[in-house]
Design a protein around this motif. Structure first.
Motif, PDB file in Angstrom:
ATOM      1  N   ILE A  54     -40.563  11.022  48.369  1.00 53.04           N
ATOM      2  CA  ILE A  54     -40.625  11.130  49.821  1.00 53.04           C
ATOM      3  C   ILE A  54     -39.230  10.980  50.403  1.00 53.04           C
ATOM      4  O   ILE A  54     -38.831  11.688  51.330  1.00 53.04           O
ATOM      5  CB  ILE A  54     -41.559  10.047  50.391  1.00 53.04           C
ATOM      6  CG1 ILE A  54     -42.951  10.219  49.794  1.00 53.04           C
ATOM      7  CG2 ILE A  54     -41.607  10.122  51.898  1.00 53.04           C
ATOM      8  CD1 ILE A  54     -43.913   9.127  50.175  1.00 53.04           C
ATOM      9  N   LEU A  55     -38.459  10.082  49.819  1.00 53.10           N
ATOM     10  CA  LEU A  55     -37.095   9.841  50.283  1.00 53.10           C
ATOM     11  C   LEU A  55     -36.237  11.086  50.142  1.00 53.10           C
ATOM     12  O   LEU A  55     -35.399  11.370  50.996  1.00 53.10           O
ATOM     13  CB  LEU A  55     -36.485   8.697  49.462  1.00 53.10           C
ATOM     14  CG  LEU A  55     -35.467   7.823  50.171  1.00 53.10           C
ATOM     15  CD1 LEU A  55     -36.091   7.221  51.404  1.00 53.10           C
ATOM     16  CD2 LEU A  55     -34.991   6.728  49.234  1.00 53.10           C
ATOM     17  N   VAL A  56     -36.443  11.830  49.075  1.00 51.04           N
ATOM     18  CA  VAL A  56     -35.662  13.050  48.861  1.00 51.04           C
ATOM     19  C   VAL A  56     -35.909  14.022  50.001  1.00 51.04           C
ATOM     20  O   VAL A  56     -35.000  14.664  50.520  1.00 51.04           O
ATOM     21  CB  VAL A  56     -36.000  13.691  47.487  1.00 51.04           C
ATOM     22  CG1 VAL A  56     -36.388  15.132  47.606  1.00 51.04           C
ATOM     23  CG2 VAL A  56     -34.841  13.569  46.568  1.00 51.04           C
ATOM     24  N   GLY A  57     -37.186  14.113  50.394  1.00 51.72           N
ATOM     25  CA  GLY A  57     -37.504  14.971  51.531  1.00 51.72           C
ATOM     26  C   GLY A  57     -36.787  14.495  52.781  1.00 51.72           C
ATOM     27  O   GLY A  57     -36.249  15.294  53.546  1.00 51.72           O
TER      28      GLY A  57
ATOM     29  N   ILE B 283     -37.066  21.548  47.338  1.00 50.54           N
ATOM     30  CA  ILE B 283     -37.603  22.863  46.968  1.00 50.54           C
ATOM     31  C   ILE B 283     -38.079  22.818  45.528  1.00 50.54           C
ATOM     32  O   ILE B 283     -39.143  23.357  45.197  1.00 50.54           O
ATOM     33  CB  ILE B 283     -36.525  23.958  47.111  1.00 50.54           C
ATOM     34  CG1 ILE B 283     -35.994  23.998  48.512  1.00 50.54           C
ATOM     35  CG2 ILE B 283     -37.077  25.290  46.692  1.00 50.54           C
ATOM     36  CD1 ILE B 283     -36.670  24.966  49.398  1.00 50.54           C
ATOM     37  N   LEU B 284     -37.305  22.179  44.661  1.00 50.45           N
ATOM     38  CA  LEU B 284     -37.691  22.094  43.256  1.00 50.45           C
ATOM     39  C   LEU B 284     -39.034  21.398  43.101  1.00 50.45           C
ATOM     40  O   LEU B 284     -39.901  21.849  42.359  1.00 50.45           O
ATOM     41  CB  LEU B 284     -36.601  21.344  42.477  1.00 50.45           C
ATOM     42  CG  LEU B 284     -36.832  21.160  40.984  1.00 50.45           C
ATOM     43  CD1 LEU B 284     -36.935  22.499  40.293  1.00 50.45           C
ATOM     44  CD2 LEU B 284     -35.708  20.356  40.355  1.00 50.45           C
TER      45      LEU B 284
ATOM     46  N   ALA C   9     -30.297  17.228  48.240  1.00 46.27           N
ATOM     47  CA  ALA C   9     -31.664  16.722  48.398  1.00 46.27           C
ATOM     48  C   ALA C   9     -32.583  17.842  48.876  1.00 46.27           C
ATOM     49  O   ALA C   9     -33.755  17.915  48.492  1.00 46.27           O
ATOM     50  CB  ALA C   9     -31.689  15.555  49.385  1.00 46.27           C
ATOM     51  N   ALA C  10     -32.042  18.737  49.709  1.00 45.44           N
ATOM     52  CA  ALA C  10     -32.869  19.859  50.156  1.00 45.44           C
ATOM     53  C   ALA C  10     -33.231  20.750  48.975  1.00 45.44           C
ATOM     54  O   ALA C  10     -34.385  21.171  48.825  1.00 45.44           O
ATOM     55  CB  ALA C  10     -32.128  20.655  51.231  1.00 45.44           C
ATOM     56  N   VAL C  11     -32.245  21.020  48.117  1.00 42.97           N
ATOM     57  CA  VAL C  11     -32.526  21.820  46.918  1.00 42.97           C
ATOM     58  C   VAL C  11     -33.557  21.115  46.055  1.00 42.97           C
ATOM     59  O   VAL C  11     -34.490  21.730  45.522  1.00 42.97           O
ATOM     60  CB  VAL C  11     -31.231  22.064  46.116  1.00 42.97           C
ATOM     61  CG1 VAL C  11     -31.544  22.773  44.813  1.00 42.97           C
ATOM     62  CG2 VAL C  11     -30.248  22.876  46.921  1.00 42.97           C
ATOM     63  N   ALA C  12     -33.412  19.802  45.945  1.00 39.66           N
ATOM     64  CA  ALA C  12     -34.350  19.032  45.116  1.00 39.66           C
ATOM     65  C   ALA C  12     -35.761  19.116  45.687  1.00 39.66           C
ATOM     66  O   ALA C  12     -36.736  19.218  44.935  1.00 39.66           O
ATOM     67  CB  ALA C  12     -33.899  17.576  45.042  1.00 39.66           C
TER      68      ALA C  12
END
Lengths: 436, 302, 303
Positions: free
Chosen positions: C38-41, C275-276, C270-273
């Motif tokens: 959630i934090l990554v988002g 999406i992953l 983090a945005a790329v992550a």
């Protein structure tokens, strides 16, 4: 149905859980112990690992013999040095003293007040200030303040050539761009790669770009890019450089497999030393590298010259690109005794013995009295060549990937690599740089 | 899967309907029917693909640095030497090995304990809560560990755990949990209801039921979970790469990666380090082959 | 003597663990896996350079991501690599697994050898192949020209580098999937084959009519593992190609690492992550839903 008795498994599970907890507890203690990062009262020093680090190892040993506060040296493998440094600077485990290139490699830390301003220390101890070539000392500063003490030899980028290969081909080292073009033809005819370049380590390809831009438009081009960025990349020198590189690639000046040759595992240097390539554009540390890996070649087969001028170029052919030197910077978090010890360490490492040790390793120190010591170099001709080259250079441009802040390094490297690979046309290359 | 737990009433007991007037005996087929020649050829081809790099790997460890450069990787060493092994062992290898063994053991223990308790609850607790928990773990199956390295870096540094072995253990164990819970739930579901009921007749507490019934009968699942999480921890790279830094807390995979910059052109030394890093698992393979393989096979589930 | 009905209700509760048993594991997982996700988002909406504190910037990372050709390429490469990984590894592992399930002696010996690549970490194996694929000092220097790569420049060509990643990961993971299929194939009851043999079915027919359908659950498990694994190949790419040449093997995890820990643009990374995560979760859910895995139907129905 018989239900298996398992009192022993109860004990086993309990023991396992307890063991896990105990071990886990000890493990968390067995790591960071405050800003020092190493045992209490030690200061941690980071250095970029390559064959030359033995000089730093020796000075640390000597320092630890006489100092109360010990130095713990960490050698970080070169390929990820900048990344590792940056990653740990944001944690309590940041090193107390660390190797860097000045410029963009420390500018972000300076912005956040993370480094010790070395001005006061230098005022207190003039030997620190007067001991170094002024331009080199200045290059370790940001906005007029001093943040770095030189700790390695000077590292201009030099055009090295293989004397044996040249002798066999009956060729002379190049003095002009025309010579270069001719030599490309000569060596290709003999099945030898004219220039070896490490395509998987794009910073080696960047050296070509740096020199060509400087030769085409002078040092001011990059200075403008550094201060203004974006559209400053539109300078015609950049486009001319890109076209020249495409021309070189098309002529097979770099051979056919340069895209997968590496430098960090000495692939390019070994290929060069074995006589499969004629020339190698590389920083002056290449000498120390060859000395460590191919000593016979370093002794008698390695030749050197300057990067020639280009037709239609306005840059001074005496300009030099590369790294003025590497610096020690000190973390701003150190206080009291540790701070004093750190300053003592960098002073200790600036003394004459250190300069002599650098010379013994094959480097040329940046101290102001270095020229007197150069005869002690095992190859005085090489040392003098380098020293004079730097002393006489009107401008010494820091490697771009160190001069610009960290966030430009990956795209800069990628774009240069794509240019060399033919994946970007010269105009697309300039556009890509503008978009960084 | 040759697990006795998954015994099915008809396994091994087979009475085909035979026509009373079988004129001649049916041809017996041994094992699973396979075409021989294509399979044999294919397996030989695969043997070459697997074997050649392994040969180069082992041969290079006895080769000198210059021998490797000049004669190429396929050549047998002219002057076999142990210098590479000495060099690697003197470059901190044993320390990395111990660190990795420690991390692996703690990880595996942690994963086993946590997944057994969760699995037990998911299978036996009749509540919405435990079903929710199972759903969380199922969803967690698809979370790639790389995606969360950035916030984990943030969390670990804030917890002051940067550059400790614990920094590697905790996230690694957490990411082994979903698969482990899935496997154990599958294993535990196979335990007959009657067994639970007879223990309940004895008035057994949940703890006793877990330790005396569930755990022994889930042995295969637990060993699968243990093997998987151990391998996962042993071979983990991204977490050590980002979350540790100093030599004293370095793990084997990171050590190998760093050896590239340290050994540089000395490829034989690098490959020796690779061989030495495989030796411990190879020993486990030799001595505990059955458990290792059954553990991995068990991942297939039913 | 208790009434039978009361005794029955007591059985329902006695011996059942309360939900508290799941708490330690669930909390641990939430703290170290779910919360970071959630934090990554959340971090994707910030600007963070790793040294200071994250700074809220709203949608700027997302608009940049939308227009960034490097990110589009990374997503495309990840999906292509995943699809090709499945197409290469599954048939080979299936065939090898079924072959290895046979009880002949030589098969057991060969299987033991085939298992060896699995013993090494991705890092170890990638280092071996990196050495072998060195254009001047590796194996490829000698055999490169025959394979069509002048001067051994396999890792320098886009298709070559991509193929190398595909091959090395297959080399490493086919043994694992072979094991899964071997286990699955061994569990297929012999009665089915014998019955088919009576009906006169040949080897190939038996394979398609019996073996494959019985392996359905194994195929799904193996595929889910393979797909999530392929979406997260990192070690191999870092060591073998560094995402190159240029960006032609920069799959999503590598793009995230490059942006996060080389350019220190952690908000964008983090945005790329994110999406992953979305892609990985979607693909896994699709795979599981399409094959009815959640129903977990037994392959022994009707026996």
């Amino acid at each position: 149905m018989r239900i298996p008795r398992s009192r022993s498994s109860l004990r086993a599970t309990g023991l396992a859980a307890a063991a896990a907890l105990v071990v886990g507890g000890t493990l968390s203690g067995c790591g960071s112990s405050g800003p020092g990062g190493s045992g209490k009262g030690d200061i941690s020093v980071w250095v970029y690992q390559d064959p030359s680090t033995k000089v730093q190892r020796q000075v640390v040993e000597r320092f630890n013999k006489t100092s109360k506060v010990k130095v713990k040296l960490t050698q970080v493998p070169g390929d990820g040095y900048s990344d590792k440094l940056r990653t740990s600077m944001g944690t309590p485990n940041a090193p107390d003293v660390f190797f860097n290139w000045g410029g963009g490699s420390i500018s972000e830390f300076v912005e956040k007040d993370m480094l010790l301003d070395l001005g006061p220390a230098m005022k207190k101890d003039p030997s620190l200030r007067k001991g170094f070539i002024p331009s080199i000392l200045d290059a370790g500063g940001i906005n007029g303040k001093r943040y770095g003490i030189p700790m390695r030899g000077m590292q201009p980028v030099i055009l090295f050539y293989n004397k044996d290969v040249f002798k066999k081909a009956g060729a002379q080292p190049p003095k002009s761009w025309n010579d270069i073009i001719k030599l490309i033809g000569t060596f290709k005819g003999k099945g030898i790669t004219p220039f070896v370049v490490a395509g998987t380590d794009p910073w080696t390809e960047l050296m070509w770009v740096e020199y060509l831009v400087d030769r085409y438009g002078g040092a001011g081009v990059f200075k403008k890019i550094q201060s203004e960025g974006k559209d400053a990349w539109d300078d015609p020198a950049v486009l001319k450089t890109a076209r020249t590189i495409k021309d070189l690639v098309d002529r097979r000046a770099f051979g056919k497999n340069y895209k997968s040759v590496n430098y960090t595992a000495d692939g390019a240097s070994t290929y060069f030393a074995k006589g499969k390539a004629a020339m190698h554009l590389m920083g002056s540390w290449e000498y120390a590298n060859q000395k460590a890996n191919q000593p016979a070649f370093a002794k008698s087969g390695l030749g050197w010259t300057t990067f020639p001028a280009v037709p239609g170029g306005t840059g001074d052919p005496k300009n030099v690109v590369g790294n003025p030197t590497n610096y020690w910077s000190i973390s701003g978090k150190l206080k009291g005794e540790k701070q004093r010890a750190a300053i003592d360490f960098v002073k200790f490492a600036a003394k004459q013995d250190y300069a002599k040790a650098l010379i013994a390793n094959g480097d040329v120190p940046t101290t102001s009295d270095a020229s007197a010591l150069l005869n002690g170099h095992e190859n005085p001709a090489y040392a003098k060549f380098q020293y004079d080259m730097v002393r006489d250079a009107p401008d010494f441009t820091l490697s771009w990937d160190q001069a610009l802040p960290a966030k430009y390094t990956p795209p800069l490297h990628t774009n240069v690599q794509k240019l060399f690979n033919g994946q970007l046309s010269p105009t697309a290359f300039v556009d890509a740089l503008k978009g960084m | 899967m040759t697990d006795t737990l998954h015994r099915h009433p008809t396994d091994g007991v087979h009475t085909p309907k035979r026509t009373p007037a079988a004129a001649h005996p049916r041809p017996r087929r041994r094992g699973l029917p396979r075409a021989n020649y294509p399979a044999g050829l294919g397996s030989l081809l695969w043997l070459g693909i697997v074997g050649l790099p392994l040969y180069v790997l082992v041969a290079a460890t006895f080769q000198t640095r210059n021998g490797y450069i000049d004669d190429g990787p396929l050549a047998l060493p002219d002057h076999p030497t142990f210098a590479n092994y000495r060099r690697v062992l003197n470059s901190g290898f044993l320390h990395y090995l111990l660190n990795t063994a420690l991390v692996t053991a703690v990880c595996a223990a942690l994963v086993i304990v946590l997944s057994v308790t969760v699995g037990y609850s998911v299978v036996r607790t009749r509540s919405r809560g435990s079903r929710r928990v199972f759903q969380i773990f199922l969803l967690g199956l698809a979370i790639p560990s790389q995606a969360v390295i950035i916030p984990i870096y943030l969390v670990i540094t804030k917890l002051h755990l940067y550059d400790t072995l614990l920094a590697v253990i905790l996230p690694t164990a957490a990411f082994s949990l979903p698969v482990s819970v899935l496997i154990l739930v599958g294993t535990m579901r196979d335990i007959d209801e009657e067994l639970y009921e007879s223990m309940a007749l004895d008035g057994a507490s949940p703890t006793r039921v877990l330790l005396q019934l569930v755990v022994p009968l889930s042995r295969s699942g637990i060993s699968t979970v243990g093997v998987m999480s151990a391998l996962h921890a042993w071979n983990g790279f991204l977490f050590p790469l980002i979350l540790t830094q100093s030599k004293s807390n370095r793990l084997l995979t990171l050590g190998l990666y760093d050896y590239v910059g340290e050994f540089r052109v000395d490829t034989p030394a690098l490959l020796t380090a690779v061989v030495l890093s495989i030796v411990p698992i190879f020993l486990v393979y030799l001595f505990a082959r059955r458990q290792l393989i059954n553990g991995l096979m068990g991942m297939g589930g039913k | 003597m208790a009434d039978a009905a009361t005794r029955h209700t007591r059985h329902k509760r006695v011996g059942r663990p309360s939900a508290v048993w799941a708490l330690p594991g669930a909390l641990f997982f939430v703290f170290f896996a779910v919360a970071p996700m959630i934090l990554v988002g959340a971090l994707a909406f910030t600007d963070w350079d790793g040294i200071g504190t994250p700074r809220w910037t709203g949608l700027s990372n997302w608009t940049r991501l939308w227009d960034d050709p490097d990110t589009h390429q990374a997503i495309r490469l990840s999906l292509v690599l995943t699809a090709l990984t499945w197409l290469v590894q599954t048939p080979l592992a299936l065939l090898l697994g079924v072959w290895a399930a046979g009880r002949q002696r030589n098969r057991a010996v060969l299987s033991a050898i085939f298992f060896l690549p699995l013993l090494g970490s991705s890092v170890a194996l990638a280092l071996v192949w990196k050495s072998l694929l060195d254009p001047n000092f590796g194996l490829i220097a000698d055999i490169g020209p025959t394979l069509g790569f002048a001067d051994g420049d396999l890792l320098g060509s886009s298709t070559g580098a991509f193929g190398a990643v595909l091959f090395v990961t297959a080399w490493q993971f086919i043994p694992l999937h072979t094991l899964l299929y071997q286990g699955g194939a061994r569990a297929v009851p012999r009665s089915l084959y014998d019955a088919a043999a009576i009906d006169g079915a040949g080897t190939v027919r038996q394979f398609f009519a019996i073996t494959l359908p019985q392996l359905r659950n194994t195929i799904v498990t193996s595929s889910v593992l393979m797909v999530v694994g392929a979406l997260t190949f990192f070690d191999t790419v870092l060591i073998l190609t560094k995402g190159g040449p240029g960006t032609d093997t920069t799959i999503m995890p590598y793009l995230m690492y490059k942006n996060g820990f080389q350019a220190f643009d952690l908000g964008y990374a983090a945005a790329v992550a994110t999406i992953l995560v979305v892609v990985a979760t979607t693909v896994s859910l699709l795979l599981v839903r399409l094959t009815g895995f959640t129903a977990m139907r037994s392959t022994r129905e009707g026996m």
